[in-house]
Design a protein around this motif. Structure first.
Motif, short mmCIF file in Angstrom:
data_model
loop_
_atom_site.label_atom_id
_atom_site.label_comp_id
_atom_site.label_asym_id
_atom_site.label_seq_id
_atom_site.Cartn_x
_atom_site.Cartn_y
_atom_site.Cartn_z
N GLN A 54 -18.15 -28.25 -2.97
CA GLN A 54 -19.42 -28.96 -3.12
C GLN A 54 -20.14 -28.99 -1.78
OE1 GLN A 54 -19.03 -33.36 -3.50
NE2 GLN A 54 -16.82 -32.98 -3.55
N ALA A 55 -21.44 -29.21 -1.83
CA ALA A 55 -22.23 -29.27 -0.62
C ALA A 55 -21.90 -30.54 0.17
CB ALA A 55 -23.72 -29.23 -0.97
N ALA A 56 -22.18 -30.50 1.45
CA ALA A 56 -21.93 -31.64 2.32
C ALA A 56 -23.22 -32.43 2.51
CB ALA A 56 -21.40 -31.17 3.66
N ASP A 57 -23.15 -33.76 2.33
CA ASP A 57 -24.31 -34.60 2.62
C ASP A 57 -24.66 -34.49 4.10
OD1 ASP A 57 -24.45 -35.43 -0.03
OD2 ASP A 57 -23.09 -37.11 0.33
N HIS A 58 -23.63 -34.48 4.91
CA HIS A 58 -23.82 -34.28 6.34
C HIS A 58 -22.82 -33.22 6.79
CE1 HIS A 58 -24.13 -34.86 10.66
NE2 HIS A 58 -22.81 -34.96 10.69
N ALA A 59 -23.28 -32.23 7.51
CA ALA A 59 -22.40 -31.18 8.01
C ALA A 59 -22.66 -31.00 9.50
CB ALA A 59 -22.62 -29.87 7.28
#
Length: 230
Positions: A170-175
């Motif tokens: 899944q995508a990261a809210d913060h990366a």
């Protein structure tokens, strides 16, 4: 003493810990099912998607056996159409370092560019990260990895902390870093030459570079400098 699963239909019949282990994981597809559930629970059809070549009957048989062996849990949801999720148990998660060592051996002795007959799923390499990547204990942060396929993108999130890596599909809210590229770009990055020149990177190059080096078993610094910033 942990729960001992019932004997298999065709056991090795040797009172030896390695034979007992192979009774559980020695069948074709079993270890790949463990790998493909490392990023979180999946439904039956999702496992079929990431395991090209397995028949519906084979997959159903393997999953049923792995549930009976205490390797997987099966969660049913009251939805229409019916939904069933499969998830690794702690017993199965402890196989990830073994899968990592198997991948290391594969890189050393069996690796090369893709064969014409081989299905290509870059996510299969990402899903090995809990067993394959050995980050330094001081390395902390999240890297988002994206495989771009035309209008469709597959996104993974790798989080390093305390010398371990956790992978989620899944995508990261913060990366802290993001790395993206086409399937072709990722093939080049993971091929023996380790050419990352077509990957796009933003954020912490140190964090992303160390995790990518672990996934590709690159020599220190190899190809890292070639990754271009977006």
């Amino acid at each position: 003493m942990p729960h001992v699963p019932p004997p298999k239909r065709h056991p090795y019949d040797q009172w030896s810990p390695d034979a007992r282990a192979l009774d559980l994981v020695g069948d074709k597809w079993t270890l790949l099912i463990v790998r493909d559930l490392a990023a979180g629970p999946r439904r039956f059809v999702e496992l079929q998607r990431v395991l090209p070549g397995i028949s519906t009957e084979q997959l159903r048989s393997r999953l049923n056996r792995m549930v009976a062996d205490g390797m997987l849990t099966r969660q049913r949801y009251r939805e229409v159409p019916p939904r069933v999720d499969y998830e690794l148990t702690e017993r199965a998660r402890e196989l990830m370092p073994i899968l990592g060592e198997l991948a290391r051996w594969g890189y050393a002795w069996a690796w090369g560019t893709p064969r014409q007959s081989e299905a290509i799923d870059i996510g299969a390499i990402f899903r090995l990260s809990p067993g394959l990547v050995r980050p330094s204990p001081a390395l902390h942060g999240t890297v988002e990895l994206t495989v771009e396929n035309g209008d469709e993108s597959i996104v993974y999130r790798l989080t390093a902390a305390n010398g371990r890596v956790v992978v989620e599909e899944q995508a990261a809210d913060h990366a802290d870093a993001r790395v993206s590229g086409t399937t072709r770009a990722w093939i080049q990055a993971f091929s023996p030459e380790g050419d990352r020149s077509e990957l796009k990177m933003t954020g912490s190059h140190k964090l992303a570079g160390e995790l990518l080096d672990g996934l590709a078993l690159a020599a220190p610094g190899a190809a890292g400098a070639a990754t271009r910033a977006a």
